[in-house]
Design a protein around this motif. Sequence first.
Motif, PDB file in Angstrom:
ATOM      1  N   LEU A 175      26.315   1.912 -46.544  1.00 51.99           N
ATOM      2  CA  LEU A 175      25.364   2.537 -45.614  1.00 51.99           C
ATOM      3  C   LEU A 175      25.682   3.997 -45.317  1.00 51.99           C
ATOM      4  CD1 LEU A 175      24.751  -0.251 -42.946  1.00 51.99           C
ATOM      5  CD2 LEU A 175      23.426   0.267 -44.997  1.00 51.99           C
ATOM      6  N   ALA A 176      26.802   4.488 -45.810  1.00 54.22           N
ATOM      7  CA  ALA A 176      27.225   5.843 -45.466  1.00 54.22           C
ATOM      8  C   ALA A 176      26.196   6.871 -45.914  1.00 54.22           C
ATOM      9  CB  ALA A 176      28.581   6.147 -46.107  1.00 54.22           C
ATOM     10  N   GLY A 177      25.649   7.600 -44.942  1.00 56.33           N
ATOM     11  CA  GLY A 177      24.689   8.641 -45.241  1.00 56.33           C
ATOM     12  C   GLY A 177      23.269   8.165 -45.473  1.00 56.33           C
ATOM     13  N   MET A 178      23.012   6.867 -45.404  1.00 56.49           N
ATOM     14  CA  MET A 178      21.650   6.383 -45.674  1.00 56.49           C
ATOM     15  C   MET A 178      21.241   5.288 -44.687  1.00 56.49           C
ATOM     16  SD  MET A 178      22.424   4.297 -49.226  1.00 56.49           S
ATOM     17  CE  MET A 178      20.690   3.932 -49.403  1.00 56.49           C
ATOM     18  N   GLU A 179      21.765   5.366 -43.455  1.00 57.59           N
ATOM     19  CA  GLU A 179      21.460   4.349 -42.464  1.00 57.59           C
ATOM     20  C   GLU A 179      19.961   4.236 -42.192  1.00 57.59           C
ATOM     21  OE1 GLU A 179      23.780   6.616 -42.158  1.00 57.59           O
ATOM     22  OE2 GLU A 179      25.687   5.655 -41.695  1.00 57.59           O
ATOM     23  N   ALA A 180      19.244   5.365 -42.271  1.00 56.65           N
ATOM     24  CA  ALA A 180      17.828   5.353 -41.921  1.00 56.65           C
ATOM     25  C   ALA A 180      16.972   4.644 -42.959  1.00 56.65           C
ATOM     26  CB  ALA A 180      17.326   6.783 -41.730  1.00 56.65           C
ATOM     27  N   SER A 181      17.381   4.634 -44.221  1.00 55.78           N
ATOM     28  CA  SER A 181      16.545   4.073 -45.284  1.00 55.78           C
ATOM     29  C   SER A 181      17.033   2.717 -45.780  1.00 55.78           C
ATOM     30  CB  SER A 181      16.504   5.043 -46.474  1.00 55.78           C
ATOM     31  OG  SER A 181      17.803   5.297 -46.973  1.00 55.78           O
ATOM     32  N   ALA A 182      18.231   2.301 -45.413  1.00 51.51           N
ATOM     33  CA  ALA A 182      18.799   1.043 -45.891  1.00 51.51           C
ATOM     34  C   ALA A 182      18.444  -0.097 -44.942  1.00 51.51           C
ATOM     35  CB  ALA A 182      20.310   1.180 -46.018  1.00 51.51           C
TER      36      ALA A 182
END
Length: 335
Positions: free
Chosen positions: A292-299
């Motif tokens: 999830l590192a750096g992509m919490e909004a899309s994952a």
Amino acid sequence: MQLLVFHYHDRPGGVREVIGRGLPLLMERLDGVNEVVFLMGELRDAGWREALTARLKRQSPSVTVRWVEDREWGYAEPGFRSLSADSVQRLRDWLHPSPTARWSVLWAHNLSVGRNIPLLRALPRLCKDAGAELWLHHHDWWWDGRWQRWRDWLAAGVASLEEALAATVPVGPQLRHYAVNLADLPFLQTAAGDAARWVGNPLPAFRPPQEAEVREARLWLAARTGGRPVWLAPVRALRRKNLAEALLLTRRLAPDACLVTTGGSSAEEAAGWNRLRTAATAKGWPLAPQVLAGMEASAPSVPALMAASEAVMITSLQEGFGLPWLEAAALGRPV
């Protein structure tokens, strides 16, 4: 009333969860909050800030929300001895009530972990000078498995454990202390008396993910694990999370499973984490790190990932509270 909220950063983690969940509840209980100011050492996650700002505005349409960044308020570099005059002046400016506020409260999180000793030592005095209350919310302690922090105290000019303790739990008429762990309360009351209270972490009504979200999470995980069973460690890649043991337990209990970790690492711990990844690759042990590192909004959300996993791994050596325990239990996942 002006409510100021301090944390070292806005990165994902347990403290940020407490701020995001607890702040709307706190505003309901305080009289006349018309301004909320976040004082942070590092601002990275614009999506989280925008979502929290929108939530506060929906709750109180007239409230003003501001975000202030000063790198001297974040994690201090080794040998950092004092705040600059400019940084101190910025704190003074914000701590004094605005013309539309009768009084100010600074709700400060986790200064007791000792990541910025000059700030911890300066804030009680600055709040007293400004006539502002200081509420210290204690999630972790710098001596709890973190004795490497003692070098930082020595570098800051502190000569004894007694002096360090007095700085960690300062006392005064404008000071309040709140512990997330009930076991910490007797110690806090010994130091601060009636100014110390226990405040459990705020837990809103839990909304389990919909089946469609879980299906999507399974597909998302399968693309990152080769379709293997998933044992999920919903934590950042930090040493105290004890992920080496999580990897060994996964190999022992479910040899075909892939250990999946969610959060990123920190700069100071990246080398150790990379050694673990290299060792897992050399052994052929399935590991999908920091998904999830750096992509919490899309994952997919963490609860959806939990629900899509075979088991949840929590092997931390120290936790302020440990929300994943409750979330996993609510989802019926073995831990």
